[in-house]
Structure formats: structure tokens, C-alpha cells
Motif scaffolding. Structure first.
Motif, mmCIF file in Angstrom:
data_model
loop_
_atom_site.group_PDB
_atom_site.id
_atom_site.type_symbol
_atom_site.label_atom_id
_atom_site.label_comp_id
_atom_site.label_asym_id
_atom_site.label_seq_id
_atom_site.Cartn_x
_atom_site.Cartn_y
_atom_site.Cartn_z
ATOM 1 N N MET B 1 0.827 -1.215 0.000
ATOM 2 C CA MET B 1 0.000 0.000 0.000
ATOM 3 C C MET B 1 0.852 1.252 0.000
ATOM 4 S SD MET B 1 -3.181 -0.459 2.414
ATOM 5 C CE MET B 1 -4.353 -1.735 2.164
ATOM 6 N N THR B 4 2.327 1.790 -3.292
ATOM 7 C CA THR B 4 1.402 2.357 -4.282
ATOM 8 C C THR B 4 1.232 3.855 -4.064
ATOM 9 O OG1 THR B 4 0.245 0.261 -4.210
ATOM 10 C CG2 THR B 4 -0.857 2.043 -5.350
ATOM 11 N N ALA B 7 4.279 5.524 -5.232
ATOM 12 C CA ALA B 7 4.322 5.533 -6.705
ATOM 13 C C ALA B 7 3.402 6.624 -7.245
ATOM 14 C CB ALA B 7 3.906 4.172 -7.244
ATOM 15 N N LEU B 8 2.230 6.779 -6.623
ATOM 16 C CA LEU B 8 1.302 7.821 -7.068
ATOM 17 C C LEU B 8 1.891 9.210 -6.847
ATOM 18 C CD1 LEU B 8 -2.144 6.442 -5.872
ATOM 19 C CD2 LEU B 8 -1.494 6.948 -8.212
ATOM 20 N N CYS B 11 4.392 9.837 -9.468
ATOM 21 C CA CYS B 11 3.684 10.135 -10.724
ATOM 22 C C CYS B 11 3.254 11.595 -10.750
ATOM 23 C CB CYS B 11 2.430 9.277 -10.857
ATOM 24 S SG CYS B 11 2.741 7.622 -11.372
ATOM 25 N N GLY B 14 6.191 13.957 -11.242
ATOM 26 C CA GLY B 14 6.676 13.884 -12.624
ATOM 27 C C GLY B 14 5.734 14.550 -13.606
ATOM 28 N N VAL B 75 -4.679 10.959 -11.100
ATOM 29 C CA VAL B 75 -3.780 10.695 -9.963
ATOM 30 C C VAL B 75 -4.410 11.256 -8.683
ATOM 31 C CG1 VAL B 75 -1.564 11.316 -8.922
ATOM 32 C CG2 VAL B 75 -1.639 10.561 -11.278
ATOM 33 N N LEU B 78 -7.188 8.977 -7.585
ATOM 34 C CA LEU B 78 -6.615 7.731 -7.053
ATOM 35 C C LEU B 78 -5.974 7.951 -5.693
ATOM 36 C CD1 LEU B 78 -4.975 5.999 -10.136
ATOM 37 C CD2 LEU B 78 -6.806 5.125 -8.725
ATOM 38 N N THR B 82 -7.146 5.835 -2.633
ATOM 39 C CA THR B 82 -6.232 4.898 -1.972
ATOM 40 C C THR B 82 -5.965 5.304 -0.533
ATOM 41 O OG1 THR B 82 -4.447 6.125 -2.998
ATOM 42 C CG2 THR B 82 -5.017 4.035 -3.996
#
Lengths: 213, 95
Positions: B1, B4, B7-8, B11, B14, B75, B78, B82
């Protein structure tokens, strides 16, 4: 504090030198007029990397960062490009050993091969347009497979949550609407519905409405 | 978790950087013809071919920014989704 570095956004820098304020920098034999503009930028692209046959890895997504420097002489039309991108192991078509390669540069060359005459044109405008084409390509490249990567992350996270929900049976499966509808208060009084959980449930309901709409 | 969520976050950073870079690039080429004209070098950007090339570049950048902005919105959704799930499920069973 003297000599402090700029800690702000440094993904894009440009410099224009169009006047003849530096005549000593002019080198006509090298087609350098000292009238040019420079651009330095950084772009990222998340791309899908398929699993290779010889390596035991799975399909995955990878983020590539490219640093690009461009200089264009506005009198002679000469351009300088420096494109850095992490090297990748590429399997040659002849089946020989994989070798590291700058795939962005390779793809860019292939893209430009169709318009090679523009790069070698004697006129200024076609050469200028060739540089614009490269930036167009880079803008498209930056999009990459981000949408698919987000889908992958969403699914991965869903899987992890379901696994935890199985381990903790008092929590309904997040993907099951019927379980959520029946889940008002746990029958087991030893598991209180904390304010944190209530807030999470409210947020989840509102997000479900967003997705439903 | 946590991976993730991280990672989000990566993202988002970036994507935001890419949008800034593309907007700066667009601004640079928008002001370039004026700068060339001011330096009596308008022969470069005043040709039809160069004007068309600049228009194409602006259109490509605009399209790229719009698509990138779309992923940024996703994003955001999400991240909210999340984090609410993570709050609800908790840190998971102890090892």
C-alpha cells in the motif's frame, strides 16, 4: 547568504542571444554567428517494459528521465542537440548479445529519417522546422504509457486491499457493494467504529458517487 | 500500500514537472518570433513554413498538456481513493 543556488524549479532553462553584442564569439568557418538561442529541459516518461524471454522478470512500468539541450544558430541554421536518456539493454535483430542503447535517441533518428532533407536543407526555415519537429516528438514521448500505469496501480492497490480485507473479516471487501450496504456497524462490540473509519466510509461513499457519475 | 501511495506521489511530481516544462517550451516559442523581429532576424520566423511549423508545435504541446493534465486529475482521484482505503483497512497485520 551569498552564492545560494536556485532551489526552485529547474526543469526548463532558456537563453536567447540574438544581438551582435559578442562579435568575438563569431566563427564563420564553423558557421557560428554568435546569434543563437539555447534551451535545456528535463522530461519524464513512464513506459511499459515487456518481459524479456531470457530474463525472469515480469511486465513492468519504468519511468525514464531525459535531459535535453538544444542550441540553434539563427543566422546559419546549425543546430546542436544533446539528448541523454538512461541506456537500455536492447536485443539486436541479428540475435546477438543485448547491448545498451539510448532508445530515445534511436527512435528520434528513425522519426527524423523521413524528413532528412529538412535537416540538410540549405534554407533556414526547413532546418528550423526540423528542430520544432523534434520538440513535437519529445512532447508526445513525455505522455508515454502513464494512463495504463495508473490503471495498473489502481488494480494493484485493489488487490492488496482485498487481501487485507480477507485477513481481517470484519472489514467488508472494498469491491463488493452488497457487503458495504449491509455493513452498518460491526456485531462484534470489541471492534468499535472509530471516527477514523467513519470518515473513511464517508469519503469512500462520496468517491463512489464520483465514479458512478 | 505504501509503495502504491509513493508511486502515485512520484507520478504526480513527474506529471506536474512535465506540464511546467511543456508550458515553458510553448511560451519560449511563442515569444521567439517577437525576439527575432526585435533583432532584425525576422527572416527566420516570418516564412510560411516556419509559421506552420510553430503552429504545429503549439498544437502538439497543447494536446500533450491536456492529456497530461487528464492523468494528473486521475492521480488526484486515485490518491484520495487509496488514502481513504488505506485509512480504513489500516496498516495491515503485524508480522
Amino acid at each position: 547568504m551569498t552564492g545560494a543556488c536556485d532551489v526552485g524549479f529547474s526543469g526548463f532553462r532558456s537563453h536567447i542571444s540574438l544581438g551582435a553584442e559578442k562579435p568575438t564569439k563569431e566563427i564563420p568557418s564553423l558557421k557560428r554567428s554568435a546569434r543563437h538561442y539555447q534551451i535545456a529541459l528535463k522530461l519524464e516518461s513512464t513506459r511499459f517494459v515487456p518481459a524479456t524471454a531470457d530474463e525472469a522478470n515480469q511486465n513492468k512500468y519504468k519511468t525514464y528521465t531525459a535531459a535535453i539541450y538544444h542550441q540553434f544558430d539563427v543566422v546559419h541554421g546549425t543546430a546542436l542537440w544533446i539528448i541523454t536518456n538512461p541506456l537500455e539493454k536492447v536485443q539486436p535483430e541479428d540475435g546477438s548479445k543485448p547491448r545498451p542503447e539510448n532508445t530515445l535517441w534511436r527512435d528520434l533518428q528513425r522519426e527524423l529519417a523521413a524528413d532528412e532533407y529538412r535537416v540538410a536543407d540549405r534554407d533556414l526555415a526547413p532546418r528550423f522546422c526540423a528542430t520544432l519537429d523534434i520538440f513535437s516528438y519529445l512532447a508526445d514521448w513525455s505522455i508515454g504509457d502513464m494512463e495504463f500505469y495508473l490503471q495498473f496501480l489502481d488494480e494493484t492497490f485493489d488487490g492488496a486491499v482485498s487481501q487485507l480485507a480477507t485477513l481481517a473479516p470484519h472489514i467488508p471487501d472494498p469491491r463488493s457493494n452488497s457487503q458495504w450496504a449491509n455493513f452498518s456497524r460491526p456485531t462484534n462490540t470489541s471492534i468499535p467504529l472509530t471516527p477514523k473509519v467513519r470518515v473513511a466510509m464517508r469519503r469512500r461513499r462520496s468517491l463512489r458517487k464520483i465514479y458512478a457519475s | 500500500m505504501t509503495q502504491t501511495l509513493q508511486a502515485l506521489e512520484r507520478c504526480r511530481i513527474g506529471i506536474e514537472d512535465n506540464i511546467r516544462v511543456l508550458n515553458n517550451l510553448d511560451d519560449f516559442y511563442r515569444t521567439l518570433p517577437e525576439n527575432l523581429q526585435a533583432s532584425n532576424l525576422s527572416n527566420l520566423s516570418s516564412t510560411t513554413e516556419a509559421e506552420d511549423g510553430l503552429k504545429d508545435l503549439h498544437a502538439t504541446i497543447k494536446r500533450a498538456v491536456e492529456r497530461t493534465r487528464g492523468t494528473l486529475d486521475r492521480v488526484g482521484v486515485l490518491e484520495r481513493l487509496t488514502s481513504s482505503r488505506a485509512d480504513f483497512v489500516g496498516p495491515g497485520p503485524r508480522p
